[in-house]
Design an enzyme around this catalytic site. Structure first.
Site, PDB file in Angstrom:
ATOM      1  N   ILE A  20      46.177  31.006  42.075  1.00  0.00           N
ATOM      2  CA  ILE A  20      47.529  31.299  42.558  1.00  0.00           C
ATOM      3  C   ILE A  20      47.991  32.717  42.199  1.00  0.00           C
ATOM      4  O   ILE A  20      48.892  33.256  42.830  1.00  0.00           O
ATOM      5  CB  ILE A  20      48.515  30.222  42.064  1.00  0.00           C
ATOM      6  CG1 ILE A  20      49.721  30.149  42.979  1.00  0.00           C
ATOM      7  CG2 ILE A  20      48.921  30.438  40.624  1.00  0.00           C
ATOM      8  CD1 ILE A  20      50.424  28.828  42.954  1.00  0.00           C
ATOM      9  N   GLN A  79      41.999  31.927  27.868  1.00  0.00           N
ATOM     10  CA  GLN A  79      42.183  30.667  28.601  1.00  0.00           C
ATOM     11  C   GLN A  79      43.646  30.250  28.520  1.00  0.00           C
ATOM     12  O   GLN A  79      44.231  30.209  27.433  1.00  0.00           O
ATOM     13  CB  GLN A  79      41.292  29.567  28.000  1.00  0.00           C
ATOM     14  CG  GLN A  79      41.302  28.278  28.815  1.00  0.00           C
ATOM     15  CD  GLN A  79      40.349  27.213  28.256  1.00  0.00           C
ATOM     16  OE1 GLN A  79      39.824  27.352  27.142  1.00  0.00           O
ATOM     17  NE2 GLN A  79      40.137  26.163  29.015  1.00  0.00           N
ATOM     18  N   HIS A 124      37.318  25.528  34.093  1.00  0.00           N
ATOM     19  CA  HIS A 124      37.244  26.146  35.420  1.00  0.00           C
ATOM     20  C   HIS A 124      36.457  27.452  35.337  1.00  0.00           C
ATOM     21  O   HIS A 124      36.621  28.220  34.404  1.00  0.00           O
ATOM     22  CB  HIS A 124      38.639  26.428  35.990  1.00  0.00           C
ATOM     23  CG  HIS A 124      39.509  27.238  35.078  1.00  0.00           C
ATOM     24  ND1 HIS A 124      40.183  26.690  34.013  1.00  0.00           N
ATOM     25  CD2 HIS A 124      39.806  28.557  35.059  1.00  0.00           C
ATOM     26  CE1 HIS A 124      40.861  27.629  33.392  1.00  0.00           C
ATOM     27  NE2 HIS A 124      40.645  28.790  33.993  1.00  0.00           N
ATOM     28  N   PHE A 125      35.612  27.653  36.317  1.00  0.00           N
ATOM     29  CA  PHE A 125      34.952  28.941  36.487  1.00  0.00           C
ATOM     30  C   PHE A 125      35.746  29.740  37.509  1.00  0.00           C
ATOM     31  O   PHE A 125      36.198  29.198  38.520  1.00  0.00           O
ATOM     32  CB  PHE A 125      33.517  28.765  36.990  1.00  0.00           C
ATOM     33  CG  PHE A 125      32.530  28.591  35.870  1.00  0.00           C
ATOM     34  CD1 PHE A 125      32.477  27.414  35.156  1.00  0.00           C
ATOM     35  CD2 PHE A 125      31.658  29.606  35.532  1.00  0.00           C
ATOM     36  CE1 PHE A 125      31.575  27.249  34.114  1.00  0.00           C
ATOM     37  CE2 PHE A 125      30.756  29.460  34.493  1.00  0.00           C
ATOM     38  CZ  PHE A 125      30.712  28.279  33.779  1.00  0.00           C
ATOM     39  N   HIS A 126      35.921  31.011  37.202  1.00  0.00           N
ATOM     40  CA  HIS A 126      36.507  31.941  38.165  1.00  0.00           C
ATOM     41  C   HIS A 126      35.379  32.548  38.983  1.00  0.00           C
ATOM     42  O   HIS A 126      34.333  32.905  38.435  1.00  0.00           O
ATOM     43  CB  HIS A 126      37.200  33.107  37.449  1.00  0.00           C
ATOM     44  CG  HIS A 126      38.373  32.728  36.619  1.00  0.00           C
ATOM     45  ND1 HIS A 126      39.666  32.983  37.015  1.00  0.00           N
ATOM     46  CD2 HIS A 126      38.480  32.126  35.404  1.00  0.00           C
ATOM     47  CE1 HIS A 126      40.503  32.568  36.065  1.00  0.00           C
ATOM     48  NE2 HIS A 126      39.809  32.049  35.077  1.00  0.00           N
TER      49      HIS A 126
HETATM   50  P1  5GP Z   1      42.356  31.035  32.594  1.00  0.00           P
HETATM   51  O1  5GP Z   1      42.997  32.242  31.982  1.00  0.00           O
HETATM   52  O2  5GP Z   1      42.778  29.741  31.932  1.00  0.00           O
HETATM   53  O3  5GP Z   1      40.866  31.175  32.700  1.00  0.00           O
HETATM   54  O4  5GP Z   1      42.839  31.040  34.082  1.00  0.00           O
HETATM   55  C1  5GP Z   1      43.707  30.126  34.630  1.00  0.00           C
HETATM   56  C2  5GP Z   1      43.932  30.548  36.050  1.00  0.00           C
HETATM   57  O5  5GP Z   1      44.611  29.516  36.715  1.00  0.00           O
HETATM   58  C3  5GP Z   1      44.766  31.810  36.172  1.00  0.00           C
HETATM   59  O6  5GP Z   1      44.007  32.805  36.861  1.00  0.00           O
HETATM   60  C4  5GP Z   1      45.997  31.353  36.960  1.00  0.00           C
HETATM   61  O7  5GP Z   1      46.423  32.301  37.909  1.00  0.00           O
HETATM   62  C5  5GP Z   1      45.516  30.081  37.611  1.00  0.00           C
HETATM   63  N1  5GP Z   1      46.554  29.084  37.818  1.00  0.00           N
HETATM   64  C6  5GP Z   1      47.472  28.682  36.909  1.00  0.00           C
HETATM   65  N2  5GP Z   1      48.257  27.725  37.438  1.00  0.00           N
HETATM   66  C7  5GP Z   1      47.814  27.522  38.702  1.00  0.00           C
HETATM   67  C8  5GP Z   1      48.232  26.649  39.753  1.00  0.00           C
HETATM   68  O8  5GP Z   1      49.175  25.868  39.635  1.00  0.00           O
HETATM   69  N3  5GP Z   1      47.548  26.725  40.913  1.00  0.00           N
HETATM   70  C9  5GP Z   1      46.493  27.575  41.079  1.00  0.00           C
HETATM   71  N4  5GP Z   1      45.885  27.573  42.257  1.00  0.00           N
HETATM   72  N5  5GP Z   1      46.055  28.408  40.111  1.00  0.00           N
HETATM   73  C10 5GP Z   1      46.724  28.372  38.933  1.00  0.00           C
END
Ligand code: 5GP
Ligand code: ZN
Length: 142
Positions: free
Chosen positions: A37, A97, A103-105
């Protein structure tokens, strides 16, 4: 396995359950991939197991194959946009995180610079490397 046991309301479990919206790009029995998002770039995807686990090491071996297959599928889809992309996992708060559901990006790269090129790095000394390998429990051979 199978049941969702997030310790607290988990946004990705909500998406998996269809109670929160997402732009899904891939789904199979065990995995969902959808657009981030707050994308770094156009086409930034997140690939998540449907079962709530926080950490990669919490996946059961029987789940590895489906999950990696879905990551590959996400990459294949991103290759429709560009052949250049990063695949990443932020594991733990200090690693950035913020959503504690594995989750993988998959982050397409166009001409926006490589994020891994931005911090100055120094060459690893071999003496130091030996200690690090030991601290990692290695070398592991199976
Ligand atoms: P992290 O930093 O945990 O690896 O990344 C989490 C990711 O999830 C972030 O890039 C953030 O933009 C995304 N994200 C957080 N909340 C939501 C959501 O409600 N929907 C979507 N599609 N992505 C989300
Ligand atoms: Zn979850």
């Amino acid at each position: 396995m199978g049941t969702v046991t997030a310790p607290e309301p988990c946004i990705f479990c909500e998406i998996v359950a269809g109670r929160a919206p997402a732009h899904v790009v891939y789904e199979d029995a065990a995995t969902l991939a959808f657009l981030d998002i707050f994308p770094f770039t156009r086409g930034h995807l997140l690939v998540v197991p449907k079962r709530h686990v926080d950490r990669l090491v919490d996946l059961a071996p029987a789940e590895y194959s489906a999950f990696l297959g879905a990551v590959v599928q996400g990459c294949r889809q991103v290759e429709r946009l560009t052949r250049d992309y990063n695949v990443g996992l932020n594991q733990g708060r200090l690693a950035g995180q913020i959503v504690f559901h594995l989750h993988f990006h998959v982050i397409p790269r166009y001409n926006d610079g490589n994020p891994f090129g931005q911090t100055p790095r120094t060459r690893l000394e071999s003496g130091e490397a030996t200690g690090i390998v030991r601290d990692l429990g290695g070398p592991l051979r199976r």
